[in-house]
Design an enzyme around this catalytic site. Sequence first.
Site, PDB file in Angstrom:
ATOM      1  N   ALA A  75      14.940   0.810 -18.622  1.00 17.56           N
ATOM      2  CA  ALA A  75      14.998   1.865 -17.598  1.00 17.56           C
ATOM      3  C   ALA A  75      15.423   1.262 -16.275  1.00 17.56           C
ATOM      4  O   ALA A  75      15.226   0.069 -16.034  1.00 17.56           O
ATOM      5  CB  ALA A  75      13.625   2.514 -17.443  1.00 17.56           C
ATOM      6  N   PHE A  76      16.012   2.110 -15.459  1.00 16.54           N
ATOM      7  CA  PHE A  76      16.209   1.714 -14.070  1.00 16.54           C
ATOM      8  C   PHE A  76      14.887   1.979 -13.356  1.00 16.54           C
ATOM      9  O   PHE A  76      14.245   3.004 -13.597  1.00 16.54           O
ATOM     10  CB  PHE A  76      17.339   2.525 -13.435  1.00 16.54           C
ATOM     11  CG  PHE A  76      18.685   2.258 -14.064  1.00 16.54           C
ATOM     12  CD1 PHE A  76      19.051   0.971 -14.421  1.00 16.54           C
ATOM     13  CD2 PHE A  76      19.586   3.297 -14.298  1.00 16.54           C
ATOM     14  CE1 PHE A  76      20.283   0.709 -15.003  1.00 16.54           C
ATOM     15  CE2 PHE A  76      20.824   3.039 -14.882  1.00 16.54           C
ATOM     16  CZ  PHE A  76      21.172   1.750 -15.235  1.00 16.54           C
ATOM     17  N   THR A 117       4.815   4.783 -16.151  1.00 23.25           N
ATOM     18  CA  THR A 117       4.486   4.170 -14.864  1.00 23.25           C
ATOM     19  C   THR A 117       3.428   4.969 -14.109  1.00 23.25           C
ATOM     20  O   THR A 117       3.347   6.205 -14.256  1.00 23.25           O
ATOM     21  CB  THR A 117       5.762   4.083 -13.999  1.00 23.25           C
ATOM     22  OG1 THR A 117       5.392   3.793 -12.650  1.00 23.25           O
ATOM     23  CG2 THR A 117       6.533   5.398 -13.972  1.00 23.25           C
ATOM     24  N   TYR A 141      12.480   8.471  -9.928  1.00 24.39           N
ATOM     25  CA  TYR A 141      12.076   7.479 -10.934  1.00 24.39           C
ATOM     26  C   TYR A 141      10.827   7.970 -11.681  1.00 24.39           C
ATOM     27  O   TYR A 141      10.817   8.073 -12.918  1.00 24.39           O
ATOM     28  CB  TYR A 141      11.819   6.129 -10.265  1.00 24.39           C
ATOM     29  CG  TYR A 141      11.096   5.155 -11.158  1.00 24.39           C
ATOM     30  CD1 TYR A 141      11.681   4.711 -12.335  1.00 24.39           C
ATOM     31  CD2 TYR A 141       9.812   4.697 -10.838  1.00 24.39           C
ATOM     32  CE1 TYR A 141      11.000   3.831 -13.184  1.00 24.39           C
ATOM     33  CE2 TYR A 141       9.139   3.822 -11.670  1.00 24.39           C
ATOM     34  CZ  TYR A 141       9.739   3.391 -12.838  1.00 24.39           C
ATOM     35  OH  TYR A 141       9.065   2.536 -13.668  1.00 24.39           O
ATOM     36  N   LYS A 145      10.337   9.509 -15.788  1.00 25.14           N
ATOM     37  CA  LYS A 145       9.351   8.980 -16.732  1.00 25.14           C
ATOM     38  C   LYS A 145       8.409  10.094 -17.200  1.00 25.14           C
ATOM     39  O   LYS A 145       8.051  10.165 -18.376  1.00 25.14           O
ATOM     40  CB  LYS A 145       8.550   7.851 -16.076  1.00 25.14           C
ATOM     41  CG  LYS A 145       9.380   6.597 -15.827  1.00 25.14           C
ATOM     42  CD  LYS A 145       9.651   5.868 -17.123  1.00 25.14           C
ATOM     43  CE  LYS A 145      10.322   4.538 -16.925  1.00 25.14           C
ATOM     44  NZ  LYS A 145      10.510   3.799 -18.181  1.00 25.14           N
ATOM     45  N   GLN A 206       9.285  -8.805   4.730  1.00 21.47           N
ATOM     46  CA  GLN A 206       8.933  -7.638   5.529  1.00 21.47           C
ATOM     47  C   GLN A 206       7.680  -7.001   4.941  1.00 21.47           C
ATOM     48  O   GLN A 206       7.625  -6.746   3.737  1.00 21.47           O
ATOM     49  CB  GLN A 206      10.053  -6.611   5.485  1.00 21.47           C
ATOM     50  CG  GLN A 206      11.363  -7.083   6.091  1.00 21.47           C
ATOM     51  CD  GLN A 206      12.351  -5.931   6.118  1.00 21.47           C
ATOM     52  OE1 GLN A 206      12.175  -4.957   6.836  1.00 21.47           O
ATOM     53  NE2 GLN A 206      13.381  -6.047   5.291  1.00 21.47           N
ATOM     54  N   ILE A 207       6.700  -6.744   5.778  1.00 17.43           N
ATOM     55  CA  ILE A 207       5.526  -5.983   5.329  1.00 17.43           C
ATOM     56  C   ILE A 207       5.826  -4.521   5.627  1.00 17.43           C
ATOM     57  O   ILE A 207       5.932  -4.132   6.793  1.00 17.43           O
ATOM     58  CB  ILE A 207       4.246  -6.427   6.069  1.00 17.43           C
ATOM     59  CG1 ILE A 207       3.971  -7.914   5.794  1.00 17.43           C
ATOM     60  CG2 ILE A 207       3.060  -5.575   5.650  1.00 17.43           C
ATOM     61  CD1 ILE A 207       2.733  -8.454   6.511  1.00 17.43           C
ATOM     62  N   ARG A 221      -2.160  -2.293  -4.203  1.00 20.58           N
ATOM     63  CA  ARG A 221      -1.603  -2.088  -5.545  1.00 20.58           C
ATOM     64  C   ARG A 221      -2.445  -2.869  -6.547  1.00 20.58           C
ATOM     65  O   ARG A 221      -3.176  -3.791  -6.184  1.00 20.58           O
ATOM     66  CB  ARG A 221      -0.147  -2.592  -5.616  1.00 20.58           C
ATOM     67  CG  ARG A 221       0.834  -1.793  -4.763  1.00 20.58           C
ATOM     68  CD  ARG A 221       1.102  -0.420  -5.368  1.00 20.58           C
ATOM     69  NE  ARG A 221       2.045   0.354  -4.578  1.00 20.58           N
ATOM     70  CZ  ARG A 221       1.714   1.137  -3.550  1.00 20.58           C
ATOM     71  NH1 ARG A 221       0.455   1.240  -3.160  1.00 20.58           N
ATOM     72  NH2 ARG A 221       2.642   1.822  -2.908  1.00 20.58           N
ATOM     73  N   GLY A 284       8.358   6.711   0.103  1.00 20.58           N
ATOM     74  CA  GLY A 284       7.907   6.890  -1.283  1.00 20.58           C
ATOM     75  C   GLY A 284       6.738   6.012  -1.697  1.00 20.58           C
ATOM     76  O   GLY A 284       6.355   6.023  -2.866  1.00 20.58           O
TER      77      GLY A 284
HETATM   78  N1  UDP Z   1       6.266  -4.531  -0.267  1.00 21.09           N
HETATM   79  C1  UDP Z   1       6.389  -5.073   0.999  1.00 21.09           C
HETATM   80  N2  UDP Z   1       7.497  -5.842   1.253  1.00 21.09           N
HETATM   81  C2  UDP Z   1       8.468  -6.087   0.327  1.00 21.09           C
HETATM   82  C3  UDP Z   1       8.304  -5.531  -0.963  1.00 21.09           C
HETATM   83  C4  UDP Z   1       7.200  -4.760  -1.228  1.00 21.09           C
HETATM   84  O1  UDP Z   1       5.558  -4.865   1.883  1.00 21.09           O
HETATM   85  O2  UDP Z   1       9.440  -6.773   0.647  1.00 21.09           O
HETATM   86  C5  UDP Z   1       5.087  -3.704  -0.566  1.00 21.09           C
HETATM   87  C6  UDP Z   1       5.437  -2.297  -1.004  1.00 21.09           C
HETATM   88  O3  UDP Z   1       5.526  -1.451   0.108  1.00 21.09           O
HETATM   89  C7  UDP Z   1       4.251  -1.956  -1.909  1.00 21.09           C
HETATM   90  C8  UDP Z   1       3.845  -3.295  -2.501  1.00 21.09           C
HETATM   91  O4  UDP Z   1       4.430  -4.294  -1.661  1.00 21.09           O
HETATM   92  O5  UDP Z   1       3.185  -1.477  -1.153  1.00 21.09           O
HETATM   93  C9  UDP Z   1       4.361  -3.506  -3.908  1.00 21.09           C
HETATM   94  O6  UDP Z   1       5.745  -3.210  -3.921  1.00 21.09           O
HETATM   95  P1  UDP Z   1       6.682  -3.585  -5.132  1.00 21.09           P
HETATM   96  O7  UDP Z   1       8.088  -3.233  -4.724  1.00 21.09           O
HETATM   97  O8  UDP Z   1       6.425  -4.996  -5.549  1.00 21.09           O
HETATM   98  O9  UDP Z   1       6.197  -2.672  -6.326  1.00 21.09           O
HETATM   99  P2  UDP Z   1       6.033  -1.061  -6.403  1.00 21.09           P
HETATM  100  O10 UDP Z   1       4.618  -0.790  -5.940  1.00 21.09           O
HETATM  101  O11 UDP Z   1       7.078  -0.425  -5.568  1.00 21.09           O
HETATM  102  O12 UDP Z   1       6.198  -0.781  -7.871  1.00 21.09           O
END
Ligand code: UDP
Length: 329
Positions: A75-76, A117, A141, A145, A206-207, A221, A284
């Site tokens: 899957a994408f 998911t 996405y 699913k 980046q946070i 998460r 999202g």
């Molecule tokens: N996240 C972040 N910086 C990044 C990538 C992800 O702060 O460069 C955060 C994202 O906003 C989420 C968490 O890390 O809250 C997990 O993101 P990831 O993309 O790993 O998985 P997802 O939850 O989207 O499946």
Amino acid sequence: MNVLVVGGAGYIGSHCIRQLVAAGHRPVVLDNLVYGHRAAVAADIPFYEGNLGDPATVGRILQHEKIELVMHFAAFCYVGESVTAPMKYYENNLVATLRLLATMQLHGVSKFVFSSTCATFGVPDRLPMTEDLPQRPINPYGQTKLDVENVLKALATAHGLSFAVFRYFNAAGAAEDGTIGEDHDPETHLIPLAIDAALGRRPPLQIFGTDYPTPDGTCQRDYVHVDDLSRAHIAIFDRLATPGAQFFYNLGTGRPFSVREIIGAVERITGHKVPVIEAPRRAGDPPALYADSAKARRDLGWSPKFGDAESIIATAWKWHQTHPRGFAS
Ligand code: UDP
């Protein structure tokens, strides 16, 4: 069993193949190698390069390899891209999957294991998340699913398809021997990006959002090891013997980790500082997602071997050290 692993060259599929072999099954791989890596699959595993939505190819494999069960990992999975390019997600994740299911039906293959998911739930009503929460995805996405989940229910009722749906939380980590791991292009996931930032191979991490209603303001998460996810897929096989049987499981450790906590764990495991930049929220992203996996524990005797973020990150770190350029290494 002879098991067709669709998307077997991808991140979770390739780890699952190893567990299938270890459990005495015979995996056969179908992958179009758009995102998958041929090197992720051992040379002695039957491998077909092709599309899951191509009935001629899939039909030939089902017959020739005497396939009894299909596992579908292909899957994408980029949430952001699904918002900007929804057709790509509906075509691949939904339409091609419908063709795969139709081809299975034509050839009398009636057991199916599907990668779903936690994104099917959208912003959850309750935490931790049980299987019975309302599913209201907030991006295409998650919607694709959920659409497949609903198609599976209808096929079970109408035609006796027996299936299991596993709703993954955040798949992470790598094989313990460090030989296969996560290699996405582009990489968008937190743990590999944090490791690369720690090593100076990418810009500062980046946070995404520091003003969420969580203890430290960053998203929480549930990070679950890819081998633990794989184990659940195999534990369900016996239960799929009954025609029309249907199962839904949320798979996570049940322990929330914030973005800042993951960064701290990456720093401890790697011994390097992770340079960070505080950035706006990512569209999202729900504030917190973590699983109640009591049902999988009860029914399947499943329990994650990797219960905390550090042990998961340690496996990812081993993979990154030995494969600085992923499978190209
Ligand atoms: N996240 C972040 N910086 C990044 C990538 C992800 O702060 O460069 C955060 C994202 O906003 C989420 C968490 O890390 O809250 C997990 O993101 P990831 O993309 O790993 O998985 P997802 O939850 O989207 O499946």
